[in-house]
Design a protein around this motif. Structure first.
Motif, PDB file in Angstrom:
ATOM      1  N   LYS A   1       0.718   4.135  -1.253  1.00 54.66           N
ATOM      2  CA  LYS A   1       0.118   5.456  -1.051  1.00 54.66           C
ATOM      3  C   LYS A   1      -0.610   5.589   0.292  1.00 54.66           C
ATOM      4  O   LYS A   1      -1.197   6.643   0.572  1.00 54.66           O
ATOM      5  CB  LYS A   1      -0.852   5.766  -2.195  1.00 54.66           C
ATOM      6  CG  LYS A   1      -0.164   5.833  -3.557  1.00 54.66           C
ATOM      7  CD  LYS A   1      -1.152   6.157  -4.667  1.00 54.66           C
ATOM      8  CE  LYS A   1      -0.459   6.250  -6.020  1.00 54.66           C
ATOM      9  NZ  LYS A   1      -1.428   6.555  -7.125  1.00 54.66           N
TER      10      LYS A   1
ATOM     11  N   TRP B   1      -8.038   5.266   5.089  1.00 56.54           N
ATOM     12  CA  TRP B   1      -9.413   4.798   5.234  1.00 56.54           C
ATOM     13  C   TRP B   1      -9.720   4.476   6.689  1.00 56.54           C
ATOM     14  O   TRP B   1     -10.775   4.851   7.213  1.00 56.54           O
ATOM     15  CB  TRP B   1      -9.629   3.560   4.365  1.00 56.54           C
ATOM     16  CG  TRP B   1     -11.007   2.973   4.464  1.00 56.54           C
ATOM     17  CD1 TRP B   1     -12.139   3.391   3.828  1.00 56.54           C
ATOM     18  CD2 TRP B   1     -11.413   1.864   5.290  1.00 56.54           C
ATOM     19  NE1 TRP B   1     -13.208   2.616   4.179  1.00 56.54           N
ATOM     20  CE2 TRP B   1     -12.803   1.670   5.080  1.00 56.54           C
ATOM     21  CE3 TRP B   1     -10.732   1.017   6.164  1.00 56.54           C
ATOM     22  CZ2 TRP B   1     -13.515   0.666   5.721  1.00 56.54           C
ATOM     23  CZ3 TRP B   1     -11.444   0.017   6.809  1.00 56.54           C
ATOM     24  CH2 TRP B   1     -12.820  -0.150   6.584  1.00 56.54           C
TER      25      TRP B   1
ATOM     26  N   ASP C   1       0.864  -1.189   0.000  1.00 54.58           N
ATOM     27  CA  ASP C   1       0.000   0.000   0.000  1.00 54.58           C
ATOM     28  C   ASP C   1       0.896   1.232   0.000  1.00 54.58           C
ATOM     29  O   ASP C   1       1.001   1.947   0.994  1.00 54.58           O
ATOM     30  CB  ASP C   1      -0.928  -0.020   1.216  1.00 54.58           C
ATOM     31  CG  ASP C   1      -1.923   1.147   1.229  1.00 54.58           C
ATOM     32  OD1 ASP C   1      -2.075   1.812   0.187  1.00 54.58           O
ATOM     33  OD2 ASP C   1      -2.533   1.382   2.286  1.00 54.58           O
TER      34      ASP C   1
ATOM     35  N   ARG D   1      -3.352   4.226   1.318  1.00 56.05           N
ATOM     36  CA  ARG D   1      -4.798   4.371   1.169  1.00 56.05           C
ATOM     37  C   ARG D   1      -5.565   3.691   2.305  1.00 56.05           C
ATOM     38  O   ARG D   1      -6.557   4.223   2.803  1.00 56.05           O
ATOM     39  CB  ARG D   1      -5.248   3.786  -0.171  1.00 56.05           C
ATOM     40  CG  ARG D   1      -4.773   4.569  -1.390  1.00 56.05           C
ATOM     41  CD  ARG D   1      -5.220   3.881  -2.667  1.00 56.05           C
ATOM     42  NE  ARG D   1      -6.669   3.671  -2.667  1.00 56.05           N
ATOM     43  CZ  ARG D   1      -7.276   2.733  -3.397  1.00 56.05           C
ATOM     44  NH1 ARG D   1      -6.562   1.914  -4.154  1.00 56.05           N
ATOM     45  NH2 ARG D   1      -8.598   2.612  -3.354  1.00 56.05           N
TER      46      ARG D   1
END
Length: 296
Positions: A124, A130, A122, A126
């Motif tokens: 980035k 979240w 992952d 994200r």
């Protein structure tokens, strides 16, 4: 205290007689304070040598070795368990872990190892972004945070059973907006790992006498959920598919770092993919309706 019978059958048919490689079976439930295993029978056809062992996570593993060629393979387990988990469990979380963030002890952190480390790429961040929407503050109540994340998975992802093999990655599930119970479990486990929690995936069965729960309603399905390690309480089960906490109606068979490690049956044969005519899996979870009579 429900007494439950579970029948799990896997059947392969081949175009021609083939040579079977070793087959690894994870079908025997794990005994816990909430579950007693009263009987377990395993039948394999053609005849095979069965060797039992435990893996690094303490799961019971049966390895089948075959000496004869065959055009069919049948693996059938029949289990009887007694369930006694409370519907409204109380978790004795240690005072040091009641509020998030907290620090695991050195020994717990060392033993958790990769279970507290995200397993999917992952770059980035994200997933971290979240999951942060569920952190109401620092500090915040640990159990409430975990419940909010589990409920958040269910609120944002639509349940959809899937017969195909494999599991979606957590970002793939977020992008698609739908997934099966194993996709829900992977997303939840990976989300809490980004916050530093130790989590493991669980494969097993769902006892669903009322027929109102999701995850194993279709024939041929098992169920998957997640356990999170919280000091004092230990491993707390979270079933995001059904927004439930605790082990009520859950029959754990195997736990692992990755969902691929808890497949009920894995094996090989010598031949071509086209040699497989069919594969059928059926799972039946029902009440034990043994009859009792009072001696006069």
């Amino acid at each position: 205290m429900p007494s439950v019978i579970i029948t799990h059958a896997t059947r392969y048919r081949f175009r021609n007689a083939v040579t079977l490689g070793p087959h690894r079976m994870m079908l025997r439930p794990r005994e816990t304070p909430d579950l007693s295993l009263t009987s377990f029978d395993l039948e394999v056809t053609p005849e095979a040598r069965i060797d039992w062992s435990h893996d690094v996570a303490g799961n019971a593993i049966a390895m089948a070795q075959f000496d004869t060629m065959t055009d069919a393979l049948s693996i059938r387990s029949r289990t009887r368990v007694e369930l006694r988990a409370p519907v409204w469990p109380v978790f004795p979380i240690a005072a040091s872990a009641a509020s998030y963030p907290f620090l695991y002890s050195y020994d717990d952190w060392t033993d958790l190892g990769a279970l507290a480390t995200p397993q999917y790429l992952d770059d980035k961040g994200r997933l971290s972004h979240w999951v942060e929407q569920f952190v109401m503050g620092r500090p915040t109540d640990t159990l409430s945070l975990l419940k909010d994340i589990s409920n958040g998975v269910t609120a944002e992802i639509s349940y959809q059973s899937r017969e195909t093999e494999g599991t979606q990655g957590p970002l793939e599930t977020l992008d698609r907006g739908w997934g099966s119970c194993r996709d829900f479990a992977v997303l939840f486990a990976e989300a809490v790992r980004t916050l530093g929690f130790g989590a493991r995936l669980v494969s097993g069965y769902l006892y669903n006498p009322s027929g109102d729960q999701l995850g194993s309603a279709d024939a041929g399905s098992t169920h998957a959920w997640t356990e999170v390690f919280v000091p004092g309480a230990g491993w707390i089960p979270f079933d995001p598919t059904n927004r439930s906490v605790g082990s009520t109606n859950l029959v754990p068979v195997a736990v692992a770092r990755k969902i691929e490690q808890v497949a009920p049956v894995t094996g090989s044969f010598q031949g071509r993919p086209a040699d497989v005519l069919s594969m059928e899996v059926t799972v039946d979870v029902k009440d034990d309706l043994r009859e009792f009579s009072e001696t006069p």
